[in-house]
Design an enzyme around this catalytic site. Structure first.
Site, PDB file in Angstrom:
ATOM      1  N   TYR A 144       7.483  -6.689 -10.889  1.00  0.00           N
ATOM      2  CA  TYR A 144       8.326  -5.762 -10.114  1.00  0.00           C
ATOM      3  C   TYR A 144       9.711  -5.649 -10.759  1.00  0.00           C
ATOM      4  CZ  TYR A 144      11.736  -4.349  -6.565  1.00  0.00           C
ATOM      5  OH  TYR A 144      12.786  -3.744  -5.916  1.00  0.00           O
ATOM      6  N   LYS A 154      11.574  -2.410 -12.579  1.00  0.00           N
ATOM      7  CA  LYS A 154      12.855  -1.851 -12.120  1.00  0.00           C
ATOM      8  C   LYS A 154      13.878  -1.914 -13.269  1.00  0.00           C
ATOM      9  CE  LYS A 154      13.866  -0.502  -8.554  1.00  0.00           C
ATOM     10  NZ  LYS A 154      13.744   0.849  -7.948  1.00  0.00           N
ATOM     11  N   THR A 180      17.750  -3.027  -7.972  1.00  0.00           N
ATOM     12  CA  THR A 180      17.716  -4.320  -7.284  1.00  0.00           C
ATOM     13  C   THR A 180      18.460  -5.401  -8.065  1.00  0.00           C
ATOM     14  OG1 THR A 180      16.193  -6.118  -6.736  1.00  0.00           O
ATOM     15  CG2 THR A 180      15.438  -4.616  -8.397  1.00  0.00           C
ATOM     16  N   ASP A 181      18.924  -6.418  -7.358  1.00  0.00           N
ATOM     17  CA  ASP A 181      19.552  -7.563  -8.040  1.00  0.00           C
ATOM     18  C   ASP A 181      18.511  -8.387  -8.808  1.00  0.00           C
ATOM     19  OD1 ASP A 181      18.252  -8.743  -5.863  1.00  0.00           O
ATOM     20  OD2 ASP A 181      20.029  -9.759  -5.081  1.00  0.00           O
ATOM     21  N   GLU A 182      17.207  -8.121  -8.542  1.00  0.00           N
ATOM     22  CA  GLU A 182      16.164  -8.937  -9.190  1.00  0.00           C
ATOM     23  C   GLU A 182      16.088  -8.698 -10.696  1.00  0.00           C
ATOM     24  OE1 GLU A 182      12.537  -9.327  -6.943  1.00  0.00           O
ATOM     25  OE2 GLU A 182      13.575  -8.895  -5.074  1.00  0.00           O
TER      26      GLU A 182
HETATM   27  P1  NAD Z   1       9.201   0.776   0.328  1.00  0.00           P
HETATM   28  O1  NAD Z   1       8.083   0.126  -0.391  1.00  0.00           O
HETATM   29  O2  NAD Z   1       9.385   0.520   1.787  1.00  0.00           O
HETATM   30  O3  NAD Z   1       9.088   2.362   0.175  1.00  0.00           O
HETATM   31  C1  NAD Z   1       8.807   2.977  -1.053  1.00  0.00           C
HETATM   32  C2  NAD Z   1       8.505   4.456  -0.776  1.00  0.00           C
HETATM   33  O4  NAD Z   1       8.270   5.088  -2.029  1.00  0.00           O
HETATM   34  C3  NAD Z   1       7.247   4.666   0.078  1.00  0.00           C
HETATM   35  O5  NAD Z   1       7.492   5.657   1.053  1.00  0.00           O
HETATM   36  C4  NAD Z   1       6.203   5.130  -0.931  1.00  0.00           C
HETATM   37  O6  NAD Z   1       5.242   5.996  -0.354  1.00  0.00           O
HETATM   38  C5  NAD Z   1       7.082   5.862  -1.933  1.00  0.00           C
HETATM   39  N1  NAD Z   1       6.463   5.914  -3.276  1.00  0.00           N
HETATM   40  C6  NAD Z   1       5.947   4.882  -3.994  1.00  0.00           C
HETATM   41  N2  NAD Z   1       5.461   5.334  -5.165  1.00  0.00           N
HETATM   42  C7  NAD Z   1       5.696   6.666  -5.180  1.00  0.00           C
HETATM   43  C8  NAD Z   1       5.428   7.695  -6.130  1.00  0.00           C
HETATM   44  N3  NAD Z   1       4.797   7.421  -7.280  1.00  0.00           N
HETATM   45  N4  NAD Z   1       5.821   8.958  -5.843  1.00  0.00           N
HETATM   46  C9  NAD Z   1       6.440   9.246  -4.673  1.00  0.00           C
HETATM   47  N5  NAD Z   1       6.706   8.308  -3.732  1.00  0.00           N
HETATM   48  C10 NAD Z   1       6.336   7.040  -3.985  1.00  0.00           C
HETATM   49  O7  NAD Z   1      10.499   0.399  -0.483  1.00  0.00           O
HETATM   50  P2  NAD Z   1      11.992   0.138   0.019  1.00  0.00           P
HETATM   51  O8  NAD Z   1      12.108  -1.269   0.451  1.00  0.00           O
HETATM   52  O9  NAD Z   1      12.401   1.231   0.916  1.00  0.00           O
HETATM   53  O10 NAD Z   1      12.760   0.257  -1.374  1.00  0.00           O
HETATM   54  C11 NAD Z   1      13.325   1.502  -1.797  1.00  0.00           C
HETATM   55  C12 NAD Z   1      14.000   1.289  -3.133  1.00  0.00           C
HETATM   56  O11 NAD Z   1      14.980   0.277  -3.031  1.00  0.00           O
HETATM   57  C13 NAD Z   1      13.049   0.848  -4.241  1.00  0.00           C
HETATM   58  O12 NAD Z   1      13.408   1.516  -5.431  1.00  0.00           O
HETATM   59  C14 NAD Z   1      13.304  -0.643  -4.357  1.00  0.00           C
HETATM   60  O13 NAD Z   1      13.047  -1.107  -5.673  1.00  0.00           O
HETATM   61  C15 NAD Z   1      14.784  -0.710  -4.020  1.00  0.00           C
HETATM   62  N6  NAD Z   1      15.219  -1.998  -3.459  1.00  0.00           N
HETATM   63  C16 NAD Z   1      14.656  -2.466  -2.303  1.00  0.00           C
HETATM   64  C17 NAD Z   1      15.112  -3.681  -1.770  1.00  0.00           C
HETATM   65  C18 NAD Z   1      14.558  -4.211  -0.469  1.00  0.00           C
HETATM   66  O14 NAD Z   1      14.970  -5.310  -0.061  1.00  0.00           O
HETATM   67  N7  NAD Z   1      13.677  -3.534   0.218  1.00  0.00           N
HETATM   68  C19 NAD Z   1      16.104  -4.404  -2.429  1.00  0.00           C
HETATM   69  C20 NAD Z   1      16.622  -3.896  -3.614  1.00  0.00           C
HETATM   70  C21 NAD Z   1      16.195  -2.686  -4.116  1.00  0.00           C
HETATM   71  P1  TYD Z   2      10.538 -10.906  -0.085  1.00  0.00           P
HETATM   72  O1  TYD Z   2      10.860 -10.343   1.255  1.00  0.00           O
HETATM   73  O2  TYD Z   2       9.158 -10.720  -0.616  1.00  0.00           O
HETATM   74  O3  TYD Z   2      11.634 -10.351  -1.084  1.00  0.00           O
HETATM   75  P2  TYD Z   2      11.908 -10.747  -2.648  1.00  0.00           P
HETATM   76  O4  TYD Z   2      10.775 -11.521  -3.167  1.00  0.00           O
HETATM   77  O5  TYD Z   2      11.983  -9.396  -3.278  1.00  0.00           O
HETATM   78  O6  TYD Z   2      13.196 -11.489  -2.644  1.00  0.00           O
HETATM   79  O7  TYD Z   2      10.818 -12.469  -0.060  1.00  0.00           O
HETATM   80  C1  TYD Z   2      12.074 -13.000   0.297  1.00  0.00           C
HETATM   81  C2  TYD Z   2      12.001 -14.505   0.136  1.00  0.00           C
HETATM   82  O8  TYD Z   2      11.075 -15.028   1.101  1.00  0.00           O
HETATM   83  C3  TYD Z   2      11.468 -14.939  -1.215  1.00  0.00           C
HETATM   84  O9  TYD Z   2      12.094 -16.165  -1.600  1.00  0.00           O
HETATM   85  C4  TYD Z   2       9.996 -15.197  -0.960  1.00  0.00           C
HETATM   86  C5  TYD Z   2       9.997 -15.719   0.455  1.00  0.00           C
HETATM   87  N1  TYD Z   2       8.766 -15.433   1.237  1.00  0.00           N
HETATM   88  C6  TYD Z   2       8.126 -16.470   1.916  1.00  0.00           C
HETATM   89  O10 TYD Z   2       8.552 -17.639   1.889  1.00  0.00           O
HETATM   90  N2  TYD Z   2       6.997 -16.173   2.629  1.00  0.00           N
HETATM   91  C7  TYD Z   2       6.491 -14.918   2.680  1.00  0.00           C
HETATM   92  O11 TYD Z   2       5.430 -14.707   3.344  1.00  0.00           O
HETATM   93  C8  TYD Z   2       7.165 -13.858   1.988  1.00  0.00           C
HETATM   94  C9  TYD Z   2       6.639 -12.448   2.020  1.00  0.00           C
HETATM   95  C10 TYD Z   2       8.309 -14.167   1.278  1.00  0.00           C
END
Ligand code: NAD
Ligand code: TYD
Length: 337
Positions: A150, A154, A123-125
């Site tokens: 988080y 990561k 992630t960019d975070e």
């Molecule tokens: P998500 O939370 O929707 O899904 C995570 C999945 O991983 C779930 O199916 C969960 O059951 C599984 N999981 C969690 N712990 C586990 C374990 N110990 N063993 C096996 N499976 C496990 O997440 P997502 O949004 O699909 O994100 C996927 C990846 O992308 C993550 O690594 C996250 O850090 C990264 N990412 C997500 C975003 C985003 O905006 N969603 C942005 C940047 C990076």
């Molecule tokens: P989120 O989807 O939780 O992603 P991340 O924190 O990983 O960037 O949040 C996106 C942005 O929206 C972040 O600035 C937090 C804000 N946010 C709200 O304002 N209200 C909410 O209920 C949630 C879940 C997020």
């Protein structure tokens, strides 16, 4: 080719599996997922009988199950993680276990089984927070400065992945992407939470002053980027992947959603801010554009409309998800039902 996808029942992982089997129908996919609250096999019901797809219910921290599924694997695409910042503030230890320890167990097994590629999704975070008034962006050379549990977990996983490349020569690649959105996203994240609340005629909670900035990446564009990295990416390299938003803040995102859904701004509810809330993320993805020829297919607004349509047409999916554990989480997080 046998591809082991971890976390394939989650948001991005399930989109990736659907994308992969559509575009590479001859490959075998094994999906290893623990099915936490965020894992949902409903996302994959359209391919459950596909003979090239199989599901293994297991934890990436469990060495015995990981060693078993790793056998004969050519490529690992590692999505599995605890992924929500707000939950990491409530319970950091789950994040350290899954994201740091789980990644290390996978790396060990990948090394032992001589996999040809290990792609880690990050992630960019991990890069921290940018100032609102500042025009700077993150890129692959930006120093790590994670600020939430988080992001720190990561960052720990990214360091381990690089260490396995440097120390043991494991053929890794890493991508650090911005905030994804699209179908099957769990409605704890901002965009699906907003859309589904509004479809239920509930207000949208906006943290603090709502002027926080994120870069938004449509999930299918993300899957196309991972595909290119697997095909042409260089071993040991990191690629930043972002969208076509330019400094759009949360209030502006909500206003777009309200407009598309024909609702008024009275549906916005300002709520208590998140502790340690990162002000601004912005990502420079010119490396993957110049080296691998990737760019998003469409702009934010077009993908946002498509996403809203999906949530309108798949109400059973998210209404099911919003039952049970989600209700307790929502009440704890927002103080209301
Ligand atoms: P998500 O939370 O929707 O899904 C995570 C999945 O991983 C779930 O199916 C969960 O059951 C599984 N999981 C969690 N712990 C586990 C374990 N110990 N063993 C096996 N499976 C496990 O997440 P997502 O949004 O699909 O994100 C996927 C990846 O992308 C993550 O690594 C996250 O850090 C990264 N990412 C997500 C975003 C985003 O905006 N969603 C942005 C940047 C990076
Ligand atoms: P989120 O989807 O939780 O992603 P991340 O924190 O990983 O960037 O949040 C996106 C942005 O929206 C972040 O600035 C937090 C804000 N946010 C709200 O304002 N209200 C909410 O209920 C949630 C879940 C997020």
């Amino acid at each position: 080719m046998k591809i082991l996808v971890t976390g394939g029942a989650g948001f991005i992982g399930s989109n990736f599996i659907l994308y992969w089997l559509k575009n590479h129908p001859g490959d075998l996919i094994v999906n290893l997922d623990k099915l936490t609250y965020a894992g949902n096999l409903e996302n994959l019901k359209s391919i459950k009988d596909n003979k090239n797809y199989s599901f293994v219910h297991g934890d990436i921290c469990d060495k015995s199950v990981v060693d078993r599924v790793m056998e004969g694997t050519d490529i690992v695409v590692h999505f599995a993680a605890e992924s929500h910042v707000d939950r990491s503030i409530i319970n950091p230890s789950d994040f350290v276990k899954a994201n740091v320890l789980g990644t290390q167990v996978l790396l060990d097994s990948a090394l032992k089984n001589k996999v040809k590629k290990f792609h880690h999704i990050s992630t960019d975070e991990v890069y921290g927070s940018l100032k609102l008034e500042d025009k700077s962006t993150f890129n692959e050379r930006t120093s790590y400065n994670p600020r939430s549990p988080y992001a720190a977990s990561k960052a720990g996983s990214d360091h381990l992945v690089r260490a396995y490349y440097t120390t043991y020569g494991l053929p890794i690649t890493i991508s650090n992407c911005s905030n994804n959105f699209g179908p099957y996203q769990f409605p704890e994240k901002f965009i699906p939470l907003a859309i589904t609340n509004l479809l239920e005629n509930k207000k949208v909670p906006v943290y603090g002053d709502g002027l926080y900035v994120r870069d938004w990446l449509y999930v299918e564009d993300h899957c196309r980027a991972i595909d290119l990295i697997l095909e042409k990416g260089n071993e040991g390299e990191t690629y930043c992947i972002g969208g076509l938003t330019e400094d759009i803040n949360n209030l502006e995102v909500i206003k777009k959603i309200l407009k598309i859904l024909g609702k008024g701004e009275d549906m916005i509810e300002f709520v208590k801010d998140r502790p340690g809330h990162d002000r601004r993320y912005a990502l420079d993805w010119s490396k993957i554009k110049n080296e691998l020829g990737w760019e998003p297919l469409y702009g934010f607004e077009e993908w946002l409309r498509k996403t809203i349509d999906w949530y309108k047409q798949n109400q059973d999916w998210w209404k099911n998800v919003k039952r049970g554990e989600y209700k307790n989480y929502y009440k704890k997080q927002y103080g209301t039902e």
